[in-house]
Design a protein around this motif. Structure first.
Motif, PDB file in Angstrom:
ATOM      1  N   UNK A 113       0.822  -1.210   0.000  1.00 49.71           N
ATOM      2  CA  UNK A 113       0.000   0.000   0.000  1.00 49.71           C
ATOM      3  C   UNK A 113       0.860   1.265   0.000  1.00 49.71           C
ATOM      4  N   UNK A 114       1.923   1.267   0.783  1.00 47.44           N
ATOM      5  CA  UNK A 114       2.800   2.446   0.828  1.00 47.44           C
ATOM      6  C   UNK A 114       3.534   2.655  -0.499  1.00 47.44           C
ATOM      7  N   UNK A 115       3.961   1.574  -1.134  1.00 49.44           N
ATOM      8  CA  UNK A 115       4.591   1.700  -2.451  1.00 49.44           C
ATOM      9  C   UNK A 115       3.610   2.290  -3.459  1.00 49.44           C
ATOM     10  N   UNK A 116       2.378   1.839  -3.393  1.00 51.33           N
ATOM     11  CA  UNK A 116       1.346   2.359  -4.285  1.00 51.33           C
ATOM     12  C   UNK A 116       1.105   3.841  -4.018  1.00 51.33           C
ATOM     13  N   UNK A 117       1.059   4.212  -2.752  1.00 51.31           N
ATOM     14  CA  UNK A 117       0.755   5.601  -2.382  1.00 51.31           C
ATOM     15  C   UNK A 117       1.839   6.575  -2.852  1.00 51.31           C
ATOM     16  N   UNK A 118       3.038   6.091  -3.091  1.00 56.46           N
ATOM     17  CA  UNK A 118       4.093   6.964  -3.598  1.00 56.46           C
ATOM     18  C   UNK A 118       3.804   7.400  -5.028  1.00 56.46           C
ATOM     19  N   UNK A 119       2.998   6.630  -5.739  1.00 67.60           N
ATOM     20  CA  UNK A 119       2.687   6.924  -7.139  1.00 67.60           C
ATOM     21  C   UNK A 119       1.380   7.698  -7.274  1.00 67.60           C
ATOM     22  N   UNK A 120       0.426   7.421  -6.374  1.00 68.22           N
ATOM     23  CA  UNK A 120      -0.894   8.043  -6.490  1.00 68.22           C
ATOM     24  C   UNK A 120      -0.790   9.568  -6.422  1.00 68.22           C
ATOM     25  N   UNK A 121      -1.403  10.200  -7.362  1.00 61.33           N
ATOM     26  CA  UNK A 121      -1.449  11.652  -7.377  1.00 61.33           C
ATOM     27  C   UNK A 121      -0.196  12.321  -7.899  1.00 61.33           C
ATOM     28  N   UNK A 122       0.822  11.537  -8.236  1.00 58.16           N
ATOM     29  CA  UNK A 122       2.081  12.142  -8.704  1.00 58.16           C
ATOM     30  C   UNK A 122       2.431  11.770 -10.136  1.00 58.16           C
ATOM     31  N   UNK A 123       1.649  10.899 -10.741  1.00 59.54           N
ATOM     32  CA  UNK A 123       1.935  10.498 -12.121  1.00 59.54           C
ATOM     33  C   UNK A 123       0.643  10.526 -12.932  1.00 59.54           C
ATOM     34  N   UNK A 125      -2.550   9.136 -15.316  1.00 63.99           N
ATOM     35  CA  UNK A 125      -3.566   8.100 -15.057  1.00 63.99           C
ATOM     36  C   UNK A 125      -3.084   6.715 -15.449  1.00 63.99           C
ATOM     37  N   UNK A 126      -2.464   6.614 -16.599  1.00 60.90           N
ATOM     38  CA  UNK A 126      -2.017   5.312 -17.089  1.00 60.90           C
ATOM     39  C   UNK A 126      -1.031   4.679 -16.107  1.00 60.90           C
ATOM     40  N   UNK A 127      -0.090   5.456 -15.619  1.00 64.13           N
ATOM     41  CA  UNK A 127       0.906   4.957 -14.682  1.00 64.13           C
ATOM     42  C   UNK A 127       0.253   4.561 -13.356  1.00 64.13           C
ATOM     43  N   UNK A 128      -0.688   5.351 -12.890  1.00 60.79           N
ATOM     44  CA  UNK A 128      -1.379   5.036 -11.641  1.00 60.79           C
ATOM     45  C   UNK A 128      -2.195   3.756 -11.777  1.00 60.79           C
ATOM     46  N   UNK A 129      -2.874   3.598 -12.896  1.00 57.55           N
ATOM     47  CA  UNK A 129      -3.657   2.381 -13.146  1.00 57.55           C
ATOM     48  C   UNK A 129      -2.738   1.170 -13.196  1.00 57.55           C
ATOM     49  N   UNK A 130      -1.587   1.331 -13.831  1.00 55.48           N
ATOM     50  CA  UNK A 130      -0.610   0.241 -13.904  1.00 55.48           C
ATOM     51  C   UNK A 130      -0.151  -0.168 -12.493  1.00 55.48           C
ATOM     52  N   UNK A 131       0.161   0.807 -11.658  1.00 54.48           N
ATOM     53  CA  UNK A 131       0.613   0.517 -10.297  1.00 54.48           C
ATOM     54  C   UNK A 131      -0.516  -0.079  -9.443  1.00 54.48           C
ATOM     55  N   UNK A 132      -1.734   0.356  -9.662  1.00 55.71           N
ATOM     56  CA  UNK A 132      -2.869  -0.231  -8.953  1.00 55.71           C
ATOM     57  C   UNK A 132      -3.047  -1.698  -9.334  1.00 55.71           C
ATOM     58  N   UNK A 133      -2.882  -2.006 -10.608  1.00 57.60           N
ATOM     59  CA  UNK A 133      -2.974  -3.391 -11.074  1.00 57.60           C
ATOM     60  C   UNK A 133      -1.879  -4.239 -10.439  1.00 57.60           C
ATOM     61  N   UNK A 134      -0.668  -3.701 -10.403  1.00 55.01           N
ATOM     62  CA  UNK A 134       0.444  -4.429  -9.784  1.00 55.01           C
ATOM     63  C   UNK A 134       0.193  -4.644  -8.295  1.00 55.01           C
ATOM     64  N   UNK A 135      -0.334  -3.643  -7.613  1.00 54.93           N
ATOM     65  CA  UNK A 135      -0.631  -3.770  -6.183  1.00 54.93           C
ATOM     66  C   UNK A 135      -1.692  -4.841  -5.950  1.00 54.93           C
ATOM     67  N   UNK A 136      -2.728  -4.855  -6.781  1.00 57.87           N
ATOM     68  CA  UNK A 136      -3.776  -5.873  -6.652  1.00 57.87           C
ATOM     69  C   UNK A 136      -3.220  -7.269  -6.882  1.00 57.87           C
ATOM     70  N   UNK A 137      -2.332  -7.412  -7.853  1.00 55.37           N
ATOM     71  CA  UNK A 137      -1.708  -8.711  -8.117  1.00 55.37           C
ATOM     72  C   UNK A 137      -0.856  -9.158  -6.934  1.00 55.37           C
ATOM     73  N   UNK A 138      -0.103  -8.229  -6.385  1.00 58.41           N
ATOM     74  CA  UNK A 138       0.726  -8.555  -5.224  1.00 58.41           C
ATOM     75  C   UNK A 138      -0.150  -8.936  -4.028  1.00 58.41           C
TER      76      UNK A 138
END
Length: 173
Positions: A113-123, A125-138
């Motif tokens: 969750x903390x790794x994901x939060x480093x990306x949210x709001x700073x990149x 939409x495409x990059x945020x969606x990609x990181x959300x997908x990776x977080x869900x997979x993890x």
């Protein structure tokens, strides 16, 4: 004699209660990981297709249910709405620090969750969606591990609680 009996029953009750509490904690973890994955999927949809600010998206997700995991999103929304000059990551970190102890989630889920939060709001939409997908997979992998741990440990905690209480009662007598 009556005091020993009451004391023995109290010890047995206390250790059994502790064992069942620990078993409940182990049982709750996979469920809460599943909830977290579902909420992150909702956040992914909000980011990908919605036009709401992140604070409103988190508040909207928190309204779906009232549980320990939704409290993370509620606290995040509250922190983001403060607009005190803190970064998005700092707002999420404070919310996680505030609410994490109320959950059955462990450090592995917090790290994701903390790794994901480093990306949210700073990149973008495409990059945020990609990181959300990776977080869900993890988190899906963590959920499988949590279910394995539940299968191994839940019954053991219950049994150890009752048996340790019985042993203490026998030693007391």
């Amino acid at each position: 004699m009556m005091m020993k009996l009451i004391g023995g029953l109290l010890v047995l009750f206390t250790t059994s209660w502790l064992g069942f509490t620990l078993a409940g904690h182990v049982r709750e973890r996979p469920k809460q990981i599943r909830q977290l994955r579902a909420y992150l999927a909702l956040l992914q949809t909000e980011i990908e297709y919605g036009t709401r600010p992140l604070a409103e998206a988190c508040a909207n997700i928190a309204e779906h249910e009232d549980n320990e995991v939704s409290a993370l999103f509620r606290a995040s929304a509250h922190q983001l709405m403060k607009r005190d000059g803190s970064s998005t990551f700092e707002c999420f970190k404070r919310a996680i620090d505030q609410e994490w102890r109320q959950t059955a989630l462990q450090q592995a889920e917090q790290d994701v969750l903390l790794q994901l939060c480093q990306v949210l709001g700073t990149s973008d939409r495409h990059d945020q969606v990609h990181h959300l997908t990776m977080a869900c997979n993890h988190l899906e992998l963590e959920e499988k591990r949590a279910r394995d741990e539940q299968d191994r440990s839940e019954k053991m905690y219950k049994t150890m609680g009752v048996l340790s209480g019985a042993l203490l009662v026998i030693l007391m007598i």
